[in-house]
Design a protein around this motif. Structure first.
Motif, PDB file in Angstrom:
ATOM      1  N   THR A 245       0.806  -1.226   0.000  1.00  0.00           N
ATOM      2  CA  THR A 245       0.000   0.000   0.000  1.00  0.00           C
ATOM      3  C   THR A 245       0.843   1.282   0.000  1.00  0.00           C
ATOM      4  O   THR A 245       0.360   2.321  -0.447  1.00  0.00           O
ATOM      5  N   LEU A 248       1.072   2.917  -3.353  1.00  0.00           N
ATOM      6  CA  LEU A 248      -0.192   3.542  -3.730  1.00  0.00           C
ATOM      7  C   LEU A 248      -0.367   4.878  -3.013  1.00  0.00           C
ATOM      8  O   LEU A 248      -0.857   5.856  -3.601  1.00  0.00           O
ATOM      9  N   VAL A 249       0.009   4.930  -1.739  1.00  0.00           N
ATOM     10  CA  VAL A 249      -0.077   6.185  -0.985  1.00  0.00           C
ATOM     11  C   VAL A 249       0.851   7.236  -1.595  1.00  0.00           C
ATOM     12  O   VAL A 249       0.468   8.405  -1.771  1.00  0.00           O
ATOM     13  N   ALA A 251       1.929   7.347  -4.658  1.00  0.00           N
ATOM     14  CA  ALA A 251       1.380   7.751  -5.956  1.00  0.00           C
ATOM     15  C   ALA A 251       0.278   8.789  -5.764  1.00  0.00           C
ATOM     16  O   ALA A 251       0.156   9.740  -6.550  1.00  0.00           O
ATOM     17  N   GLY A 252      -0.529   8.622  -4.704  1.00  0.00           N
ATOM     18  CA  GLY A 252      -1.560   9.608  -4.403  1.00  0.00           C
ATOM     19  C   GLY A 252      -0.988  10.959  -4.032  1.00  0.00           C
ATOM     20  O   GLY A 252      -1.650  11.996  -4.189  1.00  0.00           O
ATOM     21  N   ASP A 253       0.252  10.958  -3.524  1.00  0.00           N
ATOM     22  CA  ASP A 253       0.926  12.216  -3.201  1.00  0.00           C
ATOM     23  C   ASP A 253       1.645  12.815  -4.409  1.00  0.00           C
ATOM     24  O   ASP A 253       2.305  13.850  -4.284  1.00  0.00           O
ATOM     25  N   GLY A 254       1.536  12.142  -5.557  1.00  0.00           N
ATOM     26  CA  GLY A 254       2.127  12.671  -6.775  1.00  0.00           C
ATOM     27  C   GLY A 254       3.505  12.153  -7.102  1.00  0.00           C
ATOM     28  O   GLY A 254       4.177  12.682  -7.996  1.00  0.00           O
ATOM     29  N   GLN A 309       3.752  13.827   3.675  1.00  0.00           N
ATOM     30  CA  GLN A 309       3.412  13.822   2.259  1.00  0.00           C
ATOM     31  C   GLN A 309       4.610  14.140   1.374  1.00  0.00           C
ATOM     32  O   GLN A 309       4.571  13.879   0.179  1.00  0.00           O
ATOM     33  N   THR A 368      -4.993  -3.136   1.015  1.00  0.00           N
ATOM     34  CA  THR A 368      -5.634  -2.444  -0.101  1.00  0.00           C
ATOM     35  C   THR A 368      -7.128  -2.242   0.142  1.00  0.00           C
ATOM     36  O   THR A 368      -7.686  -1.208  -0.243  1.00  0.00           O
ATOM     37  N   ASP A 372      -8.702   1.440   0.322  1.00  0.00           N
ATOM     38  CA  ASP A 372      -9.736   1.784  -0.653  1.00  0.00           C
ATOM     39  C   ASP A 372     -11.031   2.246   0.014  1.00  0.00           C
ATOM     40  O   ASP A 372     -11.691   3.168  -0.468  1.00  0.00           O
ATOM     41  N   GLY A 375      -9.422   4.947   3.574  1.00  0.00           N
ATOM     42  CA  GLY A 375      -8.453   6.008   3.332  1.00  0.00           C
ATOM     43  C   GLY A 375      -7.117   5.767   4.007  1.00  0.00           C
ATOM     44  O   GLY A 375      -6.957   4.889   4.854  1.00  0.00           O
ATOM     45  N   ARG A 376      -6.154   6.602   3.630  1.00  0.00           N
ATOM     46  CA  ARG A 376      -4.781   6.423   4.091  1.00  0.00           C
ATOM     47  C   ARG A 376      -4.631   6.643   5.589  1.00  0.00           C
ATOM     48  O   ARG A 376      -3.849   5.938   6.240  1.00  0.00           O
TER      49      ARG A 376
END
Length: 430
Positions: A245, A248-249, A251-254, A309, A368, A372, A375-376
């Protein structure tokens, strides 16, 4: 004195046994270290398996994931099968079967054309690739108790150094095509088998056939072993969020795969640099206390993901959980070795190794789903809470674990009659 050595003549002047003695690693340990390094450094194919199946074989991501999961499920069977074979046919023979079987299965997987052949080869890789892990641990467990922590630490260090080499080599070689990864991986397995064949002696304690026991009846009457196994399943489920995970976290931060790869490389570098020092610092420390604090650190490191982040923040969280990972890894093998009866060491170490494989299945599934749906923040709060729960659980089992460790040390201590007399010459290590 290693499990394969014989008592030296009195004229050699061996030093009396001491519980604080720190012998140098034996030739057996160095040979096992070499096999761990070679097998991990050459383990290129599995990291790129999903990309190979989707990009070169044209499978859908779901189908490729199912094939990868088949390898993972096979890992669980491999750990248990390896422990059973190690107690039946010996540590050395099981390692040879595992490494040579892996070489054949990898070639088959890289050459398979049909879906049925791909699935069969994937199961073959899963069942053979990890056979060496429980029997290698059992061979170290066959050593005297005072040698185990350093030996297990050396194996862990070599495996992580090999993983670091593998990550770099795979990124370079894959430019020549995915096929070369399977051939190099297969060749590395053959080389590891050659090291075993030439340099690894058999260490399994002799057990008359009439006295052989089944492991399950012993396990169900061993609450300390069951508690330790359950604790480590939960621990590995939590720890493996860093490989399932966390990307994925990030990636969510860019952040892209390159940044994630860089922070994972930081994990490997810290292990390679810090772990040898940690072995010296932790040798002789209370096993239960080290495990408790280390699991708490992993939970705290994971929990930091809820509040960071930036790339630097993620790197800081990785440093925290890496320190905890090192502490667990240094003590993991020795703790389970102290719990294992001599005639069941292979199977006990197989059960111990299987806790990682079970966590590798549960971790991505549970993590996951939580990420999903909740949340983180909920995911990383759960990691911190799990770390605290593991700390409490490990402290609760600590008294029983200490008693078993003390009993194992007493069993390994020579009697007064067996201790060679001191001479005027310097001691010669056995």
């Amino acid at each position: 004195m290693t499990a394969t050595s014989t008592q030296a003549p009195a004229t050699q002047g061996i030093e009396p046994w001491s519980p604080r003695a720190r012998p140098r690693p034996s030739s057996l340990v160095w040979a096992l270290t070499a096999t761990h390094f070679v097998s991990r450094a050459g383990g290129l194919a599995r990291s790129f398996l999903v990309l190979y199946l989707t990009q070169e074989r044209g499978l859908s991501p779901t189908t490729a994931g199912a094939v990868a999961a088949a390898v993972g499920v096979g890992d669980i069977g491999s750990q248990l099968l390896g422990g059973w074979l190690g107690d039946r046919i010996g540590r050395r023979h099981t390692m040879l079967v595992g490494f040579l079987g892996t070489a054949v299965a990898l070639v088959a997987l890289g050459s398979a054309e049909t879906m049925a052949a791909i699935c069969a080869a994937a199961v073959g890789v899963g069942l053979t690739a990890e056979l060496f892990r429980p029997v290698g641990s059992a061979a170290v467990a066959d050593l005297p108790a005072q040698e185990r922590i350093r030996a297990f630490g050396l194996l862990f260090w070599a495996a992580n150094l090999g993983f670091t080499v593998s990550a770099v080599a795979a990124g370079v070689l894959v430019r020549q095509g995915y096929g070369i990864l399977f051939w190099v991986n297969s060749a590395a397995s053959v080389l590891a088998a050659l090291i075993v064949w030439r340099h690894v002696p058999e260490t399994r304690p002799p057990t008359p056939t009439v006295t052989r026991r089944a492991v399950l009846p012993v396990l169900v009457r061993d609450p300390v072993m069951l508690a330790m196994a359950a604790i480590h399943v939960v621990y590995f489920t939590m720890f493996l969020q860093t490989f399932s995970t966390l990307p994925l976290v990030m990636a969510g931060d860019g952040y892209g795969p390159g940044t994630y790869g860089a922070v994972l490389a930081l994990n490997g570098i810290v292990i390679v640099v810090v772990q040898p020092v940690a072995v010296r610092l932790l040798d002789g420390r209370d096993t239960a206390s080290v495990l408790a604090v280390s699991m708490l650190l992993v939970g705290i490191g994971g929990g930091l993901g809820a509040v960071v982040q930036s790339g630097a923040g993620h790197a800081g969280s990785i440093l925290v959980w890496t320190l905890g990972q090192i502490g667990v890894s240094v003590m993991f093998g020795a703790a389970f070795a102290d719990l294992a009866p001599a005639d069941l060491r292979g199977r006990y170490m197989g059960v111990a190794s299987a806790t990682w494989s079970v966590g590798a299945v549960l971790g991505p599934l549970l993590g996951t789903v939580l990420l999903d749906h909740a949340g983180r923040t909920a995911l990383w709060v759960a990691c911190s809470a799990t770390g605290l729960a593991l700390f409490a659980a490990q402290r609760a089992v600590a008294p029983a674990l200490r008693r078993r460790s003390s009993a194992a040390a007493d069993d390994a201590r020579p009697t007064d009659a067996a201790r060679p007399a001191r001479t005027n010459r310097p001691g010669v290590p056995a």
